[in-house]
Design an enzyme around this catalytic site. Structure first.
Site, PDB file in Angstrom:
ATOM      1  N   ARG A 128       5.348   6.371   1.670  1.00  0.00           N
ATOM      2  CA  ARG A 128       4.512   7.578   1.740  1.00  0.00           C
ATOM      3  C   ARG A 128       5.178   8.603   2.660  1.00  0.00           C
ATOM      4  O   ARG A 128       4.952   8.595   3.870  1.00  0.00           O
ATOM      5  CB  ARG A 128       3.139   7.236   2.312  1.00  0.00           C
ATOM      6  CG  ARG A 128       2.244   6.406   1.420  1.00  0.00           C
ATOM      7  CD  ARG A 128       0.873   6.245   2.084  1.00  0.00           C
ATOM      8  NE  ARG A 128      -0.130   5.760   1.184  1.00  0.00           N
ATOM      9  CZ  ARG A 128      -0.508   4.491   1.078  1.00  0.00           C
ATOM     10  NH1 ARG A 128       0.063   3.576   1.825  1.00  0.00           N
ATOM     11  NH2 ARG A 128      -1.453   4.146   0.214  1.00  0.00           N
ATOM     12  N   ARG A 157       8.056   8.179  -2.652  1.00  0.00           N
ATOM     13  CA  ARG A 157       7.083   9.072  -3.263  1.00  0.00           C
ATOM     14  C   ARG A 157       7.219  10.453  -2.632  1.00  0.00           C
ATOM     15  O   ARG A 157       7.261  10.571  -1.407  1.00  0.00           O
ATOM     16  CB  ARG A 157       5.670   8.545  -3.031  1.00  0.00           C
ATOM     17  CG  ARG A 157       4.623   9.507  -3.593  1.00  0.00           C
ATOM     18  CD  ARG A 157       3.252   8.962  -3.484  1.00  0.00           C
ATOM     19  NE  ARG A 157       2.736   9.070  -2.125  1.00  0.00           N
ATOM     20  CZ  ARG A 157       1.540   8.625  -1.769  1.00  0.00           C
ATOM     21  NH1 ARG A 157       0.769   8.020  -2.660  1.00  0.00           N
ATOM     22  NH2 ARG A 157       1.115   8.756  -0.533  1.00  0.00           N
ATOM     23  N   GLU A 185      -2.848   7.634 -11.014  1.00  0.00           N
ATOM     24  CA  GLU A 185      -3.990   7.618 -10.098  1.00  0.00           C
ATOM     25  C   GLU A 185      -5.061   8.618 -10.495  1.00  0.00           C
ATOM     26  O   GLU A 185      -6.064   8.780  -9.801  1.00  0.00           O
ATOM     27  CB  GLU A 185      -3.536   7.824  -8.649  1.00  0.00           C
ATOM     28  CG  GLU A 185      -2.597   8.977  -8.417  1.00  0.00           C
ATOM     29  CD  GLU A 185      -2.117   9.065  -6.968  1.00  0.00           C
ATOM     30  OE1 GLU A 185      -2.642   8.365  -6.100  1.00  0.00           O
ATOM     31  OE2 GLU A 185      -1.214   9.872  -6.722  1.00  0.00           O
ATOM     32  N   ASN A 237      -6.242   3.474  -5.170  1.00  0.00           N
ATOM     33  CA  ASN A 237      -7.095   4.100  -4.146  1.00  0.00           C
ATOM     34  C   ASN A 237      -7.697   5.382  -4.704  1.00  0.00           C
ATOM     35  O   ASN A 237      -8.881   5.661  -4.538  1.00  0.00           O
ATOM     36  CB  ASN A 237      -6.279   4.427  -2.897  1.00  0.00           C
ATOM     37  CG  ASN A 237      -5.617   3.204  -2.319  1.00  0.00           C
ATOM     38  OD1 ASN A 237      -6.052   2.096  -2.604  1.00  0.00           O
ATOM     39  ND2 ASN A 237      -4.579   3.390  -1.550  1.00  0.00           N
ATOM     40  N   ARG A 253     -13.351   8.356  -1.557  1.00  0.00           N
ATOM     41  CA  ARG A 253     -12.835   7.131  -0.936  1.00  0.00           C
ATOM     42  C   ARG A 253     -13.032   7.102   0.574  1.00  0.00           C
ATOM     43  O   ARG A 253     -12.890   6.053   1.198  1.00  0.00           O
ATOM     44  CB  ARG A 253     -11.353   6.939  -1.289  1.00  0.00           C
ATOM     45  CG  ARG A 253     -10.441   7.993  -0.729  1.00  0.00           C
ATOM     46  CD  ARG A 253      -9.078   7.961  -1.381  1.00  0.00           C
ATOM     47  NE  ARG A 253      -8.080   7.250  -0.600  1.00  0.00           N
ATOM     48  CZ  ARG A 253      -6.769   7.267  -0.851  1.00  0.00           C
ATOM     49  NH1 ARG A 253      -6.311   7.930  -1.904  1.00  0.00           N
ATOM     50  NH2 ARG A 253      -5.925   6.618  -0.109  1.00  0.00           N
ATOM     51  N   CYS A 255       0.411   0.114  -6.388  1.00  0.00           N
ATOM     52  CA  CYS A 255       0.646   0.299  -4.952  1.00  0.00           C
ATOM     53  C   CYS A 255      -0.628   0.687  -4.211  1.00  0.00           C
ATOM     54  O   CYS A 255      -0.593   0.964  -3.015  1.00  0.00           O
ATOM     55  CB  CYS A 255       1.759   1.307  -4.705  1.00  0.00           C
ATOM     56  SG  CYS A 255       1.395   2.929  -5.384  1.00  0.00           S
TER      57      CYS A 255
HETATM   58  C1  PEP Z   1      -3.301   5.391  -4.219  1.00  0.00           C
HETATM   59  O1  PEP Z   1      -3.942   6.412  -4.429  1.00  0.00           O
HETATM   60  O2  PEP Z   1      -3.638   4.264  -4.620  1.00  0.00           O
HETATM   61  C2  PEP Z   1      -2.063   5.442  -3.426  1.00  0.00           C
HETATM   62  C3  PEP Z   1      -1.297   4.383  -3.286  1.00  0.00           C
HETATM   63  O3  PEP Z   1      -1.767   6.632  -2.816  1.00  0.00           O
HETATM   64  P1  PEP Z   1      -2.485   7.113  -1.485  1.00  0.00           P
HETATM   65  O4  PEP Z   1      -3.302   5.969  -0.955  1.00  0.00           O
HETATM   66  O5  PEP Z   1      -1.414   7.504  -0.530  1.00  0.00           O
HETATM   67  O6  PEP Z   1      -3.309   8.254  -1.957  1.00  0.00           O
HETATM   68 MG    MG Z   2      -3.066   8.344  -4.043  1.00  0.00          MG
END
Ligand code: PEP
Ligand code: MG
Length: 576
Positions: A298, A334, A433, A456, A467, A504
């Protein structure tokens, strides 16, 4: 002794005294000061007021020149706040009475003022709230600049208690002095929670009223696995938790015993297990926990806790280091994923009503080719030093992918013109995502080298559940049939197009759900490093065929609760 229930954000148990942080944008630590320190603290406060005044006058002059006198007059109200005797006197008298550092006292007084003014019926006075807020933050910034106190400066090992913590606050924590943290608000997959996992700091978020019920210095037990905070535990409870700590260590050692063995099921199906990192210095921990590559780097954390933006050379050095350290194993970098709950002060991004649905991630990068291409060039240059891969976040459809790729092409041309080396065959993938990407995975699969499912965000977008919001956290269900169907669709589309699919998001590291994901055919699981040994242990303990049967049955349930219960039972059988 009281028990406070919250959301389990980062596993493990920690015991330590509470350390309260102020509620402002700045993480202001409350620190005890001596009677002798008071004159010095008053002087700091006065200097901060003078500096703020100078800044505002300068700003006013600039605005007068650029926009006109009338606009510049807005700042007269800000200057008046600086001269507000009541506010100044309250700070000084509380400073003397409470003997805590002036920045903390000021942030508390400011909070009180903002709350009082925002409740006033009179429109004119109400409007002053934003003036007080603005000036207050300026003063605080100048005060903190002098004090230079941050989370990294804590001397004793404490449990941080705060209303909320930003991902950059968490990123500034160190395991050596932060035993755990507790917040009033927040969700399980907020970036604050994710950072806590990476730092192996037990955390409970969304504990309603924690900052009201916990006093500085209270002894706390943070049970990050159960989402429980025990305030002022009695002898028996303390003993019970100390024993639990020993037991947990035993279980962790059992998992760690397989960390260097391959992740292969009992009937010979090999799975890739990789690590999620936020900083290059997490690479040793990732390797120590037995990862095969970095599945998610990240990179936005590189921009945090600094005033300027990293240069191309700084990006390049960081990526080169990770590539070389992990070589020949793959590293998925990323591109910048800011926005949502990750704000970077350098870019002046306006406040948005719906930051998670707004100017985020690839959307921001496509609008700012200067920032995007700088990073792309650095990744390309680092690609000759190892097995690097590139991944775009938050792609919602094929056009965005193509636009991003056209910037990648430009970045390559620019490097060619300068005669700089790069790997022209650098693999490019996208995060899945956004539900629209999951539903059009068949279209995207034809134009990328790999997918990585970001659950996520995928969960928050498909179930319409923020979230990071504890009020709706009960609806945030990774095992929801809608989520499982989207995931199955992505895996099938990827395999049909002959590309690999990783995950991920945090779901990849949920042991019970991993059984279903394995059975659905997921090729790679990427997770915070410390979760890797347990996952490996589970994969090695079960047959692939058995997981296919588990996945088949799981897809037949109509609620997430049923799926969860079923998966937990299967996992318990395996771990027995
Ligand atoms: C996700 O969204 O699952 C992800 C891995 O990215 P982030 O948690 O950094 O948004
Ligand atoms: Mg994400």
């Amino acid at each position: 002794m009281i028990r406070l229930k919250g959301i389990a954000a980062a596993g493990g148990i920690s015991i330590g005294p509470a350390y309260k942080l102020g509620r402002e944008e700045f993480a202001v630590l409350a620190e005890r000061i001596g009677w002798d320190d008071i004159p010095g603290q008053i002087q700091l406060f006065e200097e901060a007021l003078i500096k703020t005044r100078r800044e505002i006058i300068e700003l006013q002059k600039r605005i007068a020149g650029e926009m006109g006198q009338e606009e510049a007059q807005i700042f007269d109200a800000h200057l008046l706040v600086l001269e507000d005797r009541m506010l100044i006197e309250e700070v000084i008298s509380r400073l003397k009475k409470e003997q805590l550092n002036v920045a903390y006292i000021f942030s508390e007084v400011l909070k009180k003022y903002i709350s009082v003014f925002s409740k006033i019926e009179d429109e004119y006075l109400k409007e002053r709230t934003s003036d007080i807020n603005d000036v207050g933050r300026r003063i605080l910034r100048n005060l903190l600049g002098k004090e230079k106190k941050g989370l990294g400066d804590l001397k004793d090992k404490v449990v941080i208690v705060a209303h909320d913590l930003s991902p950059s606050d968490t990123a500034a924590m160190h395991k050596k002095n932060v035993a755990g943290f507790v917040t009033d608000i927040g969700g399980k997959t907020s970036h604050t929670a994710i950072m806590a996992k990476s730092l192996e700091i037990p955390a409970v978020v969304g504990v309603e009223g924690a900052t009201l019920k916990i006093k500085p210095g209270d002894i706390l037990i943070v049970d990050g696995s159960l989402g429980l905070v025990i305030v002022d535990p009695d002898e028996a409870t303390l003993k019970e938790y100390q024993e639990e700590l020993v037991k947990l260590k035993g279980i962790a050692d059992r998992f760690l015993s397989v960390k260097d063995l391959p992740a292969v099921t009992s009937d010979g199906h090999t799975i890739a297990i990789s690590a999620n990192i936020e900083f290059p210095d997490e690479v040793p921990s990732a390797k120590l926990h037995g990862c095969l590559g970095i599945g998610l780097y990240r990179t936005e954390f590189f921009y945090m806790n600094r005033k300027d933006s990293p240069t191309e050379e700084e990006h390049y050095q960081a990526y080169k280091y990770v590539a070389e350290e992990m070589s020949p194993q793959p590293v998925v970098i990323r591109t910048l994923d800011l926005g949502g709950d990750k704000f970077l002060s350098q870019f002046n991004i306006p406040n948005e009503m719906q930051p998670f649905l707004g100017w985020r991630a690839i959307r921001f990068c496509l609008a700012r080719p200067d920032i995007f291409k700088l990073q792309l060039r650095a990744i390309l240059r680092a690609s000759v030093h190892g097995n690097l891969r590139l991944m775009y976040p938050m792609i919602s459809g094929i056009e965005e992918l193509r636009q991003a790729n056209s910037f990648l092409q430009e970045a390559k041309d620019e490097l060619r013109q300068k005669g700089m080396e790069f790997n022209d065959k650098l693999e490019v993938g996208v995060m899945i995502e956004v539900p629209s990407a999951a539903m059009t995975a068949d279209i995207l699969a034809k134009e990328v080298n790999f997918f990585s499912i970001g659950t996520n965000d995928l969960i928050q977008y498909s179930l319409a559940v923020d979230r990071g919001n504890e009020k709706v956290a009960y609806l945030y269900e990774p095992a929801h049939p809608a989520v499982l169907r989207l995931i199955r669709n992505v895996i099938d589309a990827a395999h049909f197009a002959n590309i690999k699919v990783a995950m991920c998001g945090e779901m990849a590291g949920e042991p019970s759900l991993a059984l279903i994901l394995l059975g659905l055919g997921l090729d790679e699981f990427s997770m915070p490093p410390q979760m890797i040994p347990e996952l490996k242990f589970i994969i090695r303990a079960i047959g692939f065929k058995a997981t296919q049967e588990i996945a088949k049955q799981a897809m037949g349930f109509v609620t997430g609760t049923e799926v969860e219960k079923f998966a937990q039972e299967r996992l318990a059988e395996i771990l027995k």
